[in-house]
Design a protein around this motif. Structure first.
Motif, PDB file in Angstrom:
ATOM      1  N   ALA A  46      41.498  25.038  58.343  1.00 45.33           N
ATOM      2  CA  ALA A  46      41.800  25.690  57.061  1.00 45.33           C
ATOM      3  C   ALA A  46      40.719  26.709  56.716  1.00 45.33           C
ATOM      4  CB  ALA A  46      41.934  24.650  55.945  1.00 45.33           C
ATOM      5  N   GLN A  47      39.531  26.568  57.319  1.00 46.82           N
ATOM      6  CA  GLN A  47      38.436  27.516  57.094  1.00 46.82           C
ATOM      7  C   GLN A  47      38.581  28.743  57.984  1.00 46.82           C
ATOM      8  OE1 GLN A  47      36.694  26.072  54.524  1.00 46.82           O
ATOM      9  NE2 GLN A  47      38.062  24.378  55.010  1.00 46.82           N
ATOM     10  N   GLY A  48      39.368  28.626  59.054  1.00 45.38           N
ATOM     11  CA  GLY A  48      39.575  29.739  59.981  1.00 45.38           C
ATOM     12  C   GLY A  48      39.794  29.221  61.385  1.00 45.38           C
ATOM     13  N   GLU A  49      40.292  30.088  62.259  1.00 48.86           N
ATOM     14  CA  GLU A  49      40.604  29.652  63.626  1.00 48.86           C
ATOM     15  C   GLU A  49      39.333  29.270  64.369  1.00 48.86           C
ATOM     16  OE1 GLU A  49      42.719  32.679  65.837  1.00 48.86           O
ATOM     17  OE2 GLU A  49      40.856  33.560  66.506  1.00 48.86           O
ATOM     18  N   SER A  50      39.522  28.414  65.383  1.00 42.36           N
ATOM     19  CA  SER A  50      38.377  27.920  66.133  1.00 42.36           C
ATOM     20  C   SER A  50      38.840  27.430  67.501  1.00 42.36           C
ATOM     21  CB  SER A  50      37.711  26.772  65.364  1.00 42.36           C
ATOM     22  OG  SER A  50      36.457  26.462  65.906  1.00 42.36           O
ATOM     23  N   ASP A  51      37.885  27.263  68.420  1.00 41.45           N
ATOM     24  CA  ASP A  51      38.210  26.728  69.738  1.00 41.45           C
ATOM     25  C   ASP A  51      37.822  25.255  69.818  1.00 41.45           C
ATOM     26  OD1 ASP A  51      35.455  26.636  70.125  1.00 41.45           O
ATOM     27  OD2 ASP A  51      35.412  28.320  71.498  1.00 41.45           O
ATOM     28  N   VAL A  52      38.230  24.603  70.895  1.00 45.04           N
ATOM     29  CA  VAL A  52      38.021  23.160  71.051  1.00 45.04           C
ATOM     30  C   VAL A  52      36.543  22.797  70.980  1.00 45.04           C
ATOM     31  CG1 VAL A  52      38.290  21.190  72.603  1.00 45.04           C
ATOM     32  CG2 VAL A  52      40.136  22.833  72.377  1.00 45.04           C
ATOM     33  N   GLY A  53      35.703  23.541  71.685  1.00 42.79           N
ATOM     34  CA  GLY A  53      34.275  23.215  71.707  1.00 42.79           C
ATOM     35  C   GLY A  53      33.645  23.264  70.328  1.00 42.79           C
ATOM     36  N   HIS A  87      39.411  31.008  76.774  1.00 44.61           N
ATOM     37  CA  HIS A  87      39.362  30.195  75.559  1.00 44.61           C
ATOM     38  C   HIS A  87      40.694  30.221  74.821  1.00 44.61           C
ATOM     39  CE1 HIS A  87      35.038  29.454  75.685  1.00 44.61           C
ATOM     40  NE2 HIS A  87      34.936  30.691  76.138  1.00 44.61           N
ATOM     41  N   ILE A  88      41.039  29.072  74.259  1.00 41.86           N
ATOM     42  CA  ILE A  88      42.216  28.978  73.405  1.00 41.86           C
ATOM     43  C   ILE A  88      41.716  28.740  71.986  1.00 41.86           C
ATOM     44  CG2 ILE A  88      44.301  27.683  72.857  1.00 41.86           C
ATOM     45  CD1 ILE A  88      44.536  27.051  75.829  1.00 41.86           C
ATOM     46  N   HIS A  89      42.168  29.572  71.085  1.00 46.67           N
ATOM     47  CA  HIS A  89      41.789  29.461  69.681  1.00 46.67           C
ATOM     48  C   HIS A  89      42.948  28.834  68.913  1.00 46.67           C
ATOM     49  CE1 HIS A  89      38.150  31.921  70.115  1.00 46.67           C
ATOM     50  NE2 HIS A  89      38.850  32.519  71.053  1.00 46.67           N
ATOM     51  N   TYR A  90      42.616  27.923  68.038  1.00 48.28           N
ATOM     52  CA  TYR A  90      43.607  27.212  67.239  1.00 48.28           C
ATOM     53  C   TYR A  90      43.538  27.683  65.796  1.00 48.28           C
ATOM     54  CZ  TYR A  90      44.118  24.078  71.186  1.00 48.28           C
ATOM     55  OH  TYR A  90      44.381  23.576  72.427  1.00 48.28           O
ATOM     56  N   SER A  91      44.691  27.690  65.137  1.00 44.46           N
ATOM     57  CA  SER A  91      44.762  28.047  63.716  1.00 44.46           C
ATOM     58  C   SER A  91      45.887  27.251  63.075  1.00 44.46           C
ATOM     59  CB  SER A  91      45.004  29.549  63.546  1.00 44.46           C
ATOM     60  OG  SER A  91      46.232  29.916  64.141  1.00 44.46           O
ATOM     61  N   LEU A  92      45.821  27.133  61.762  1.00 41.44           N
ATOM     62  CA  LEU A  92      46.893  26.451  61.038  1.00 41.44           C
ATOM     63  C   LEU A  92      48.153  27.294  61.094  1.00 41.44           C
ATOM     64  CD1 LEU A  92      45.246  25.008  57.812  1.00 41.44           C
ATOM     65  CD2 LEU A  92      45.664  23.886  59.992  1.00 41.44           C
ATOM     66  N   ARG A  93      49.289  26.645  61.101  1.00 43.34           N
ATOM     67  CA  ARG A  93      50.572  27.334  61.218  1.00 43.34           C
ATOM     68  C   ARG A  93      50.896  28.137  59.970  1.00 43.34           C
ATOM     69  NH1 ARG A  93      55.238  26.323  64.449  1.00 43.34           N
ATOM     70  NH2 ARG A  93      53.673  26.559  66.041  1.00 43.34           N
ATOM     71  N   ASP A  94      50.582  27.580  58.765  1.00 43.59           N
ATOM     72  CA  ASP A  94      50.966  28.312  57.557  1.00 43.59           C
ATOM     73  C   ASP A  94      50.139  27.889  56.345  1.00 43.59           C
ATOM     74  OD1 ASP A  94      52.250  26.016  56.205  1.00 43.59           O
ATOM     75  OD2 ASP A  94      53.871  26.282  57.647  1.00 43.59           O
ATOM     76  N   GLY A  95      50.318  28.643  55.276  1.00 38.29           N
ATOM     77  CA  GLY A  95      49.577  28.403  54.040  1.00 38.29           C
ATOM     78  C   GLY A  95      49.969  27.117  53.334  1.00 38.29           C
ATOM     79  N   HIS A  96      51.217  26.678  53.502  1.00 36.97           N
ATOM     80  CA  HIS A  96      51.624  25.412  52.879  1.00 36.97           C
ATOM     81  C   HIS A  96      50.774  24.271  53.422  1.00 36.97           C
ATOM     82  CE1 HIS A  96      55.098  26.934  50.761  1.00 36.97           C
ATOM     83  NE2 HIS A  96      55.562  27.496  51.870  1.00 36.97           N
ATOM     84  N   LEU A  97      50.585  24.235  54.745  1.00 39.62           N
ATOM     85  CA  LEU A  97      49.779  23.181  55.354  1.00 39.62           C
ATOM     86  C   LEU A  97      48.332  23.292  54.901  1.00 39.62           C
ATOM     87  CD1 LEU A  97      49.508  20.793  57.264  1.00 39.62           C
ATOM     88  CD2 LEU A  97      49.195  22.435  59.132  1.00 39.62           C
ATOM     89  N   ARG A  98      47.815  24.507  54.841  1.00 42.41           N
ATOM     90  CA  ARG A  98      46.431  24.718  54.385  1.00 42.41           C
ATOM     91  C   ARG A  98      46.246  24.146  52.978  1.00 42.41           C
ATOM     92  NH1 ARG A  98      43.490  28.155  51.330  1.00 42.41           N
ATOM     93  NH2 ARG A  98      41.379  28.558  52.025  1.00 42.41           N
TER      94      ARG A  98
END
Length: 119
Positions: A46-53, A87-98
């Motif tokens: 929710a703070q921003g995209e990030s990678d696994v590590g 690297h694979i970066h992950y992010s939340l799908r949408d604002g409702h989830l956030r």
């Protein structure tokens, strides 16, 4: 105690009487939030995209555990991925989830800290 005034929903709330499909979908989302590590990962995302590590370092879990949780969240449709080189970066799908994650943890903060509830 006086009756509570009905309050307006947030402007981006979808007002629809929940049917069985929507209730089942919401239940599945709450089931994914019911794990402390997954909830922590979602809060971090929710703070921003990030990678696994980076996520593993920040939530004090092993890379393997974080990868497994992220795979579940991805299969559940709660997170998106973006590849950048190796690297694979992950992010939340949408604002409702956030908002759901932030509200759940804000509610928890009030319960733990003893702060008075509010709308």
């Amino acid at each position: 105690m006086p009756a509570r005034e009905p309050h307006s929903p947030a402007p981006d709330t979808h007002l629809r009487t929940p049917d069985s499909a929507r209730l089942a979908e919401a239940t599945a989302v709450f089931a994914m939030l019911a794990d402390a590590t997954r909830l922590h990962l979602l809060w971090l995302l929710a703070q921003g995209e990030s990678d696994v590590g980076s996520l593993a370092e920040r939530c004090a879990a092993s890379r393997t555990a974080v990868s497994q949780h992220l795979a579940k969240l991805r299969l559940a449709g709660l997170v998106d991925t973006r590849r950048e080189g190796r690297h694979i970066h992950y992010s939340l799908r949408d604002g409702h989830l956030r908002r759901l994650v932030l509200e759940a943890l804000s509610h928890a903060d009030h319960r733990v800290s003893g702060a008075a509830p509010h709308d």
